[in-house]
Design a protein around this motif. Structure first.
Motif, PDB file in Angstrom:
ATOM      1  N   GLU A 116     -18.091 -97.172  -3.876  1.00  0.00           N
ATOM      2  CA  GLU A 116     -18.963 -96.102  -3.375  1.00  0.00           C
ATOM      3  C   GLU A 116     -18.206 -94.785  -3.229  1.00  0.00           C
ATOM      4  OE1 GLU A 116     -22.300 -98.387  -0.665  1.00  0.00           O
ATOM      5  OE2 GLU A 116     -20.248 -98.244   0.124  1.00  0.00           O
ATOM      6  N   VAL A 117     -16.963 -94.866  -2.781  1.00  0.00           N
ATOM      7  CA  VAL A 117     -16.150 -93.653  -2.668  1.00  0.00           C
ATOM      8  C   VAL A 117     -15.940 -93.033  -4.050  1.00  0.00           C
ATOM      9  CG1 VAL A 117     -13.876 -92.736  -2.086  1.00  0.00           C
ATOM     10  CG2 VAL A 117     -14.989 -94.364  -0.558  1.00  0.00           C
ATOM     11  N   ALA A 118     -15.590 -93.874  -5.043  1.00  0.00           N
ATOM     12  CA  ALA A 118     -15.379 -93.384  -6.408  1.00  0.00           C
ATOM     13  C   ALA A 118     -16.659 -92.753  -6.959  1.00  0.00           C
ATOM     14  CB  ALA A 118     -14.891 -94.502  -7.313  1.00  0.00           C
ATOM     15  N   ALA A 119     -17.797 -93.385  -6.683  1.00  0.00           N
ATOM     16  CA  ALA A 119     -19.073 -92.861  -7.184  1.00  0.00           C
ATOM     17  C   ALA A 119     -19.409 -91.522  -6.527  1.00  0.00           C
ATOM     18  CB  ALA A 119     -20.186 -93.878  -6.938  1.00  0.00           C
ATOM     19  N   LEU A 120     -19.163 -91.404  -5.231  1.00  0.00           N
ATOM     20  CA  LEU A 120     -19.434 -90.135  -4.555  1.00  0.00           C
ATOM     21  C   LEU A 120     -18.515 -89.025  -5.080  1.00  0.00           C
ATOM     22  CD1 LEU A 120     -19.936 -91.309  -0.853  1.00  0.00           C
ATOM     23  CD2 LEU A 120     -21.667 -90.282  -2.343  1.00  0.00           C
ATOM     24  N   HIS A 121     -17.259 -89.368  -5.304  1.00  0.00           N
ATOM     25  CA  HIS A 121     -16.314 -88.385  -5.807  1.00  0.00           C
ATOM     26  C   HIS A 121     -16.704 -87.937  -7.214  1.00  0.00           C
ATOM     27  CE1 HIS A 121     -12.438 -86.860  -7.433  1.00  0.00           C
ATOM     28  NE2 HIS A 121     -12.277 -86.413  -6.195  1.00  0.00           N
ATOM     29  N   ALA A 122     -17.059 -88.892  -8.078  1.00  0.00           N
ATOM     30  CA  ALA A 122     -17.423 -88.556  -9.456  1.00  0.00           C
ATOM     31  C   ALA A 122     -18.786 -87.865  -9.534  1.00  0.00           C
ATOM     32  CB  ALA A 122     -17.421 -89.804 -10.323  1.00  0.00           C
ATOM     33  N   GLY A 123     -19.600 -88.002  -8.523  1.00  0.00           N
ATOM     34  CA  GLY A 123     -20.931 -87.408  -8.553  1.00  0.00           C
ATOM     35  C   GLY A 123     -20.980 -85.966  -8.112  1.00  0.00           C
ATOM     36  N   GLY A 124     -19.865 -85.422  -7.636  1.00  0.00           N
ATOM     37  CA  GLY A 124     -19.857 -84.061  -7.129  1.00  0.00           C
ATOM     38  C   GLY A 124     -19.601 -83.024  -8.212  1.00  0.00           C
ATOM     39  N   ALA A 125     -19.950 -81.793  -7.915  1.00  0.00           N
ATOM     40  CA  ALA A 125     -19.622 -80.635  -8.759  1.00  0.00           C
ATOM     41  C   ALA A 125     -18.692 -79.757  -7.944  1.00  0.00           C
ATOM     42  CB  ALA A 125     -20.880 -79.881  -9.162  1.00  0.00           C
ATOM     43  N   TYR A 126     -17.512 -79.457  -8.470  1.00  0.00           N
ATOM     44  CA  TYR A 126     -16.450 -78.818  -7.696  1.00  0.00           C
ATOM     45  C   TYR A 126     -16.112 -77.442  -8.273  1.00  0.00           C
ATOM     46  CZ  TYR A 126     -15.934 -83.645  -6.158  1.00  0.00           C
ATOM     47  OH  TYR A 126     -16.182 -84.897  -5.664  1.00  0.00           O
ATOM     48  N   GLY A 141     -13.218 -77.185  -4.187  1.00  0.00           N
ATOM     49  CA  GLY A 141     -14.174 -77.265  -3.098  1.00  0.00           C
ATOM     50  C   GLY A 141     -15.466 -77.919  -3.546  1.00  0.00           C
ATOM     51  N   GLY A 142     -16.184 -78.495  -2.587  1.00  0.00           N
ATOM     52  CA  GLY A 142     -17.443 -79.154  -2.903  1.00  0.00           C
ATOM     53  C   GLY A 142     -17.396 -80.649  -2.666  1.00  0.00           C
ATOM     54  N   LEU A 143     -16.343 -81.127  -1.970  1.00  0.00           N
ATOM     55  CA  LEU A 143     -16.202 -82.556  -1.706  1.00  0.00           C
ATOM     56  C   LEU A 143     -17.288 -83.025  -0.742  1.00  0.00           C
ATOM     57  CD1 LEU A 143     -14.251 -85.045  -2.153  1.00  0.00           C
ATOM     58  CD2 LEU A 143     -13.175 -84.367   0.008  1.00  0.00           C
ATOM     59  N   ASP A 144     -17.847 -84.194  -1.023  1.00  0.00           N
ATOM     60  CA  ASP A 144     -18.822 -84.806  -0.113  1.00  0.00           C
ATOM     61  C   ASP A 144     -18.137 -85.054   1.230  1.00  0.00           C
ATOM     62  OD1 ASP A 144     -20.420 -86.837   1.285  1.00  0.00           O
ATOM     63  OD2 ASP A 144     -21.543 -86.977  -0.594  1.00  0.00           O
ATOM     64  N   PRO A 145     -18.680 -84.531   2.327  1.00  0.00           N
ATOM     65  CA  PRO A 145     -17.999 -84.673   3.631  1.00  0.00           C
ATOM     66  C   PRO A 145     -17.812 -86.120   4.054  1.00  0.00           C
ATOM     67  CG  PRO A 145     -20.220 -83.787   3.902  1.00  0.00           C
ATOM     68  CD  PRO A 145     -19.923 -83.746   2.445  1.00  0.00           C
ATOM     69  N   ARG A 146     -18.590 -87.041   3.502  1.00  0.00           N
ATOM     70  CA  ARG A 146     -18.441 -88.449   3.889  1.00  0.00           C
ATOM     71  C   ARG A 146     -17.105 -89.030   3.441  1.00  0.00           C
ATOM     72  NH1 ARG A 146     -23.887 -90.845   1.393  1.00  0.00           N
ATOM     73  NH2 ARG A 146     -23.431 -89.148  -0.081  1.00  0.00           N
ATOM     74  N   ILE A 147     -16.473 -88.456   2.414  1.00  0.00           N
ATOM     75  CA  ILE A 147     -15.206 -89.024   1.930  1.00  0.00           C
ATOM     76  C   ILE A 147     -14.030 -88.073   2.207  1.00  0.00           C
ATOM     77  CG2 ILE A 147     -16.282 -90.500   0.210  1.00  0.00           C
ATOM     78  CD1 ILE A 147     -15.618 -88.424  -1.913  1.00  0.00           C
ATOM     79  N   ALA A 148     -14.255 -87.050   3.021  1.00  0.00           N
ATOM     80  CA  ALA A 148     -13.126 -86.205   3.448  1.00  0.00           C
ATOM     81  C   ALA A 148     -12.175 -87.052   4.285  1.00  0.00           C
ATOM     82  CB  ALA A 148     -13.633 -85.018   4.253  1.00  0.00           C
ATOM     83  N   ALA A 149     -10.879 -86.806   4.134  1.00  0.00           N
ATOM     84  CA  ALA A 149      -9.877 -87.626   4.823  1.00  0.00           C
ATOM     85  C   ALA A 149      -8.637 -86.802   5.106  1.00  0.00           C
ATOM     86  CB  ALA A 149      -9.513 -88.848   3.980  1.00  0.00           C
ATOM     87  N   PRO A 150      -7.960 -87.045   6.219  1.00  0.00           N
ATOM     88  CA  PRO A 150      -6.737 -86.295   6.536  1.00  0.00           C
ATOM     89  C   PRO A 150      -5.612 -86.650   5.573  1.00  0.00           C
ATOM     90  CG  PRO A 150      -7.038 -88.096   8.092  1.00  0.00           C
ATOM     91  CD  PRO A 150      -8.281 -88.053   7.257  1.00  0.00           C
ATOM     92  N   GLY A 168      -8.151 -83.419   3.396  1.00  0.00           N
ATOM     93  CA  GLY A 168      -9.140 -82.762   4.244  1.00  0.00           C
ATOM     94  C   GLY A 168     -10.464 -82.618   3.529  1.00  0.00           C
ATOM     95  N   ARG A 169     -10.965 -81.394   3.448  1.00  0.00           N
ATOM     96  CA  ARG A 169     -12.265 -81.125   2.812  1.00  0.00           C
ATOM     97  C   ARG A 169     -12.138 -80.821   1.322  1.00  0.00           C
ATOM     98  NH1 ARG A 169     -14.622 -76.203   5.826  1.00  0.00           N
ATOM     99  NH2 ARG A 169     -12.422 -75.629   6.038  1.00  0.00           N
ATOM    100  N   LEU A 170     -10.939 -80.934   0.786  1.00  0.00           N
ATOM    101  CA  LEU A 170     -10.701 -80.559  -0.609  1.00  0.00           C
ATOM    102  C   LEU A 170     -10.272 -81.759  -1.431  1.00  0.00           C
ATOM    103  CD1 LEU A 170      -8.646 -77.310   0.038  1.00  0.00           C
ATOM    104  CD2 LEU A 170     -11.052 -77.431  -0.628  1.00  0.00           C
ATOM    105  N   THR A 171     -10.455 -81.644  -2.725  1.00  0.00           N
ATOM    106  CA  THR A 171      -9.863 -82.591  -3.652  1.00  0.00           C
ATOM    107  C   THR A 171      -9.037 -81.781  -4.651  1.00  0.00           C
ATOM    108  OG1 THR A 171     -10.288 -84.420  -5.186  1.00  0.00           O
ATOM    109  CG2 THR A 171     -11.823 -82.581  -5.253  1.00  0.00           C
ATOM    110  N   GLY A 172      -8.086 -82.437  -5.300  1.00  0.00           N
ATOM    111  CA  GLY A 172      -7.209 -81.720  -6.220  1.00  0.00           C
ATOM    112  C   GLY A 172      -6.517 -82.672  -7.162  1.00  0.00           C
ATOM    113  N   ILE A 173      -5.784 -82.104  -8.114  1.00  0.00           N
ATOM    114  CA  ILE A 173      -5.100 -82.880  -9.154  1.00  0.00           C
ATOM    115  C   ILE A 173      -3.659 -82.377  -9.251  1.00  0.00           C
ATOM    116  CG2 ILE A 173      -5.206 -83.696 -11.536  1.00  0.00           C
ATOM    117  CD1 ILE A 173      -8.079 -82.495 -11.629  1.00  0.00           C
TER     118      ILE A 173
END
Length: 637
Positions: A116-126, A141-150, A168-173
């Motif tokens: 579910e986490v992978a699906a939420l991450h792949a389903g976003g537009a960033y 930016g644009g991460l689903d707040p449900r999977i934000a993590a410290p 946090g509220r961001l994802t990156g590579i």
């Protein structure tokens, strides 16, 4: 842009704040203003966007701060908040398993399954807010707040290139292997950063990103397509003049004055930490100021010349001897002096006796292909001709010098112009953009007490040990572009003075910014050295910039004068001042056409000799007559 707030940051940077929050509207305004400013004035040397702020670096000798401020405000009026949406880029990702070791922990934190986490991450537009931390690292930016993590409490020492993480509220590579504290959920085989591309990054600020899940077989196939081997050092060319590295020293790297125009992609300027020593070393040899040299840290290398060359050692004093190829007795090599070496001669360097960094400059510089416009090695982003420090066995070809090496021998910087290396430095500080977040007591301690250089000191910056200086609020903040010489304070309460290889973005408050030319003094500090700070303001910083530019100009003119060709006898070239001053055009006119009749006939100074032309020159309202002898080129009659 009514909410545009401008904050001077040191004597050559201006921070432009366009909001206080991490949101898409603010990001659009930042990128719109950045596009409006690029290329508008030659004194603007760098434009670096962040999440909510834009850093404009400028040359204070070429533009006044008031003029720059007006230019930025005018650009803000022209720029549209509706910046282009950018491209949409798909990034394939293999989620979980060995490639995403923290996927399970994030799932547990969110109360979801890993799938579910992978699906939420792949389903976003960033949206790519900005690039920083390391070259090409996208803050999305644009991460689903449900999977934000410290972030991790203890960062990993090595994060593989291509790792996809959440912070946090961001994802990156992660474009390259690097240390990092983001929680890793997957990995992409796509190369996000390639210094041989233009632009060097796959993603650019303002782009849209979508992640596409793939399986292990697809990952392996795509990874094979992306694999590329570094070019490596050039092979030795018999008969070609160059430097062969016999012993590299502790950390010896190629450096010039750094690369410009790429901080928006997360690429540091880098370059020599002590720019003054590099420039003077080049002027001793007739090179341009920005010609690359070897930057030597603490312990020097041993090198062999594979052809005749002129060289100079500048910066920190370091024992050096030139060992002749014929086996003769070694000769000591003085600093700040041009010296000749023959084929097979070896230069052996010891350990600096004061200071931290020495520079080995050669006439003609090093003939290597630039990477992103520079030969500087950024050891943290792995950007440069080698992507690493020098190693035993490397060979560096030397370019064609502008002057015959024999004409350069013996050029020497006067003793009163050689900087002192005393194991301590007084650094002038201009209040930083977050100075108002520190209590008066902390500011007083900063300027009243001394600091020592700690063991964590490198080309990025020096961590200082001394009285604790803490802000009244949080010790971390929304990351923003970092100006040269920023003094940022980490949560421990200890300041870090950032140098030339600083990263482009940072999230610690900046209590002050060093006057730019004082960084050359800071570059020569090593562990245990003493540092004190003195308060200054922007006006004083600009006055210092003018003073230093004049001083360096005098040094350059002195060295170039000593290296000039011998003057022709006075009777072979005469200059005559005329009593009239008809214009200010700086015109150059043949004497026979525009000179007075008496001059055209040659009766002012006797007959005009064959092969001599008379010119009338007007400079600053004063008219001169010049006799110029025509000298045939070699082989002409």
């Amino acid at each position: 842009m009514a909410d545009l707030r401008l904050v001077p940051c040191g004597d050559r940077a201006l921070l432009c704040y366009l909001g206080e929050e991490l949101d898409e509207a603010t990001s659009r305004r930042v990128h719109s203003l950045a596009d409006a400013l690029r290329g508008t004035h030659p004194a603007i040397v760098e434009v670096t966007p962040g999440f909510h702020a834009l850093l404009v670096e400028y040359d204070p000798v070429r533009i006044r701060l008031e003029q720059l401020t007006a230019m930025v405000r005018e650009a803000g009026v022209r720029a549209s908040a509706a910046a282009p949406a950018g491209r949409e880029v798909e990034i394939p990702v293999l989620y979980g398993g060995e490639q995403g070791p923290d996927l399970g922990a994030i799932a547990a934190h969110a109360g979801l399954s890993p799938d579910e986490v992978a699906a939420l991450h792949a389903g976003g537009a960033y949206r790519v807010y900005c690039l920083g931390f390391s070259p090409g690292f996208p803050y999305l930016g644009g991460l689903d707040p449900r999977i934000a993590a410290p972030r991790l409490d203890s960062p990993r020492v090595h994060v593989p290139a291509g790792s996809v993480g959440i912070g946090g509220r961001l994802t990156g590579i992660y474009p390259n292997e690097a240390p990092g504290g983001w929680r890793l959920i997957g990995r992409t085989p796509v190369r996000l950063f390639d210094p041989l591309r233009d632009p060097p990054t796959l993603l650019q600020p303002g782009d849209r990103v979508r992640f596409v899940p793939i399986d292990e077989e697809e990952f392996a196939a795509l990874a094979a397509e992306q694999r590329a081997e570094p070019a490596g050092p050039p092979a030795f060319a018999p008969g070609r003049t160059g430097l062969r590295i016999l012993r590299p020293g502790w950390q010896t790297t190629l450096q010039d004055l750094g690369r410009r125009g790429y901080t928006a992609y997360g690429v540091p300027v880098a370059g020599a930490v002590d720019q003054q020593s590099l420039m003077i070393g080049n002027w001793l040899l007739g090179n341009r100021a920005r010609t690359a040299a070897l930057e030597i840290t603490l312990t020097g290398p041993e090198v062999e010349f594979t052809g005749p060359a002129a060289f100079a050692l500048t910066g920190a004093p370091i024992p050096a001897e030139l060992i002749p190829a014929d086996g003769g007795a070694p000769r000591p090599v003085p600093g700040w002096t041009s010296v000749l070496a023959g084929p097979g001669d070896r230069l052996r360097l010891g350990t600096v006796t004061a200071g931290c960094r020495a520079y080995l400059c050669v006439a003609g510089g090093f003939d290597l292909p630039p990477v992103l416009g520079s030969l500087s090695e950024d050891l943290f982003g792995h950007v440069g001709p080698l992507g690493r420090p020098l190693q035993a066995g490397d060979w560096l070809p030397i370019g064609l010098p502008l002057h015959p090496p024999a004409d350069l021998a013996g050029r020497r910087l006067p003793a009163d112009a050689i900087p002192a290396f005393e194991g301590e430095a007084v650094i002038r500080l201009i209040p930083g953009p977050q100075a108002d977040q520190f209590p008066a007591a902390s500011l007083a301690r900063l300027f009243a007490e001394a600091f020592r250089v700690g063991p964590q000191a490198d080309r990025q910056g020096i961590r200082l040990v001394g009285p604790e200086i803490r802000p009244e609020g949080p010790a971390e903040m929304l990351s923003e572009p970092i100006p040269p010489g920023a003094l940022q304070v980490v949560p421990s309460g200890q300041p870090i003075l950032l140098l030339s290889n600083r990263q482009t973005l940072g999230g610690y408050p900046k209590i002050a910014t060093a006057v730019f030319t004082d960084l050359w003094r800071a570059a020569q500090l090593k562990e245990g050295d003493r540092v004190t700070f003195r308060e200054a303001d922007v006006a004083e910083g600009h006055a210092i910039a003018w003073q230093e530019r004049r001083r360096l100009g005098q040094i350059r003119r002195f060295l170039e004068g000593r290296g000039a060709a011998p003057q022709r006898p006075a009777d072979e070239m005469r200059v005559h001042r005329l009593p009239t001053a008809p214009d200010h055009g700086g015109n150059l006119t043949p004497g026979g056409a525009g000179a007075p009749a008496s001059v055209a006939q040659g009766d002012r100074n006797g007959p005009v000799r064959p092969g001599v032309r008379v010119y009338r020159i007007t400079l600053d309202g004063i008219e001169f007559l010049c006799e110029v002898e025509e000298v045939p080129l070699h082989g002409e009659r």
